[in-house]
Design a protein around this motif. Sequence first.
Motif, short mmCIF file in Angstrom:
data_model
loop_
_atom_site.label_atom_id
_atom_site.label_comp_id
_atom_site.label_asym_id
_atom_site.label_seq_id
_atom_site.Cartn_x
_atom_site.Cartn_y
_atom_site.Cartn_z
N GLY A 259 0.82 -1.20 0.00
CA GLY A 259 0.00 0.00 0.00
C GLY A 259 0.85 1.25 0.00
N SER A 260 0.60 2.12 0.96
CA SER A 260 1.31 3.40 1.03
C SER A 260 2.49 3.37 2.01
N GLY A 261 2.85 2.18 2.48
CA GLY A 261 4.01 2.07 3.38
C GLY A 261 3.73 2.45 4.81
N ALA A 262 2.55 2.13 5.30
CA ALA A 262 2.14 2.55 6.64
C ALA A 262 2.91 1.86 7.76
N ASN A 263 3.61 0.76 7.44
CA ASN A 263 4.35 0.03 8.49
C ASN A 263 5.80 0.46 8.63
N PHE A 264 6.31 1.25 7.71
CA PHE A 264 7.74 1.54 7.65
C PHE A 264 8.29 2.11 8.96
N GLU A 265 7.52 2.96 9.60
CA GLU A 265 8.02 3.63 10.81
C GLU A 265 8.30 2.64 11.94
N HIS A 266 7.76 1.44 11.86
CA HIS A 266 7.93 0.46 12.92
C HIS A 266 9.09 -0.51 12.68
N TYR A 267 9.74 -0.41 11.53
CA TYR A 267 10.82 -1.35 11.21
C TYR A 267 12.15 -0.85 11.77
N PRO A 268 13.00 -1.79 12.25
CA PRO A 268 14.31 -1.40 12.80
C PRO A 268 15.21 -0.76 11.75
N THR A 269 16.08 0.11 12.19
CA THR A 269 17.02 0.80 11.31
C THR A 269 17.87 -0.20 10.51
N GLY A 270 18.01 0.09 9.22
CA GLY A 270 18.88 -0.71 8.38
C GLY A 270 18.22 -1.88 7.68
N CYS A 271 16.95 -2.13 7.97
CA CYS A 271 16.25 -3.23 7.30
C CYS A 271 16.19 -2.97 5.79
N ARG A 272 16.27 -4.04 5.03
CA ARG A 272 16.17 -3.94 3.57
C ARG A 272 14.75 -4.34 3.17
N ILE A 273 14.04 -3.44 2.52
CA ILE A 273 12.61 -3.62 2.25
C ILE A 273 12.35 -3.83 0.77
N THR A 274 11.61 -4.88 0.45
CA THR A 274 11.08 -5.09 -0.90
C THR A 274 9.57 -4.98 -0.81
N CYS A 275 8.98 -4.17 -1.67
CA CYS A 275 7.54 -3.90 -1.62
C CYS A 275 6.81 -4.54 -2.80
N ILE A 276 5.68 -5.17 -2.49
CA ILE A 276 4.84 -5.78 -3.53
C ILE A 276 3.40 -5.33 -3.35
N ASP A 277 2.78 -4.92 -4.44
CA ASP A 277 1.36 -4.57 -4.41
C ASP A 277 0.80 -4.75 -5.82
N PRO A 278 -0.43 -5.25 -5.95
CA PRO A 278 -1.01 -5.42 -7.29
C PRO A 278 -1.46 -4.12 -7.93
N ASN A 279 -1.54 -3.04 -7.14
CA ASN A 279 -2.01 -1.76 -7.66
C ASN A 279 -0.83 -0.81 -7.88
N PRO A 280 -0.44 -0.55 -9.13
CA PRO A 280 0.72 0.30 -9.40
C PRO A 280 0.53 1.75 -8.97
N HIS A 281 -0.71 2.16 -8.75
CA HIS A 281 -0.99 3.56 -8.42
C HIS A 281 -0.63 3.91 -6.97
N PHE A 282 -0.19 2.91 -6.20
CA PHE A 282 0.28 3.18 -4.84
C PHE A 282 1.68 3.79 -4.84
#
Length: 242
Positions: A79-102
């Motif tokens: 989605g819009s990345g609403a969980n990012f603020e809760h992840y520990p520093t330095g984590c490597r994030i790959t994002c998947i969503d079926p809606n490209p408009h996000f």
Amino acid sequence: MTLFMNACALLVKVLTLPLQIAEVIGLLSFYKRVFPLIVYKISISYNDKMNDNKRELFRNLDKFFPQKGSLRILELGCGSGANFEHYPTGCRITCIDPNPHFQKYLEKSMAKNDHLVYGSFIVASGENLKAVEDNSVDVVVCTLVLCSVKDTQKVLQEAKRVLRPGGAFFFLEHVVSDPSSWIYFFQHVLQPFWYYFGDGCETTRATWKHLEAAGFSDLQLRHIQAPLFFVLKPHIVGYAVK
């Protein structure tokens, strides 16, 4: 109550018939452009109300760091990345969503959370993660996603495939209420309308049953009542270990 519920649900289905027809002939495709903006706005309020629950859930990420390197997180239905603020520093994030408009809203969240390292944004459904290699991530995160996927069991099997042995699937999902409750009644009555408002979202899923049947080695799952609109109050939260 069952007969009354069925009658009310039928009435709502009749009232949403124009929406059903519009979906079939493709007139609702524009909503997929609007929906990310709605989610972006709603996620601000949701995060505020669910902050303590999210903080408690993602505190467990520390258990799944690899012996070497950064924690690799794959977020399904980012989605819009609403969980990012809760992840520990330095984590490597790959994002998947079926809606490209996000993507443009996702980039706003990335800019606000520069303590993380971001990989690619992959446009794909949770049922088909062919772009992700087997055993390649430490954690899969899936929040408010299993309510709208086409095949919950397939999503969970794909999550297990991409997780390394000992990795974990983190979830926070709204679910169906107890059948004896009025919430259960209204969830089923309003569902035909809610489906279109939520871009395929269903309030009537017993998602915990799919998690229990998915074959994880360990399942830490709690039922909670979220401080949200009443049909969304029943939630499950936890993580499952491959």
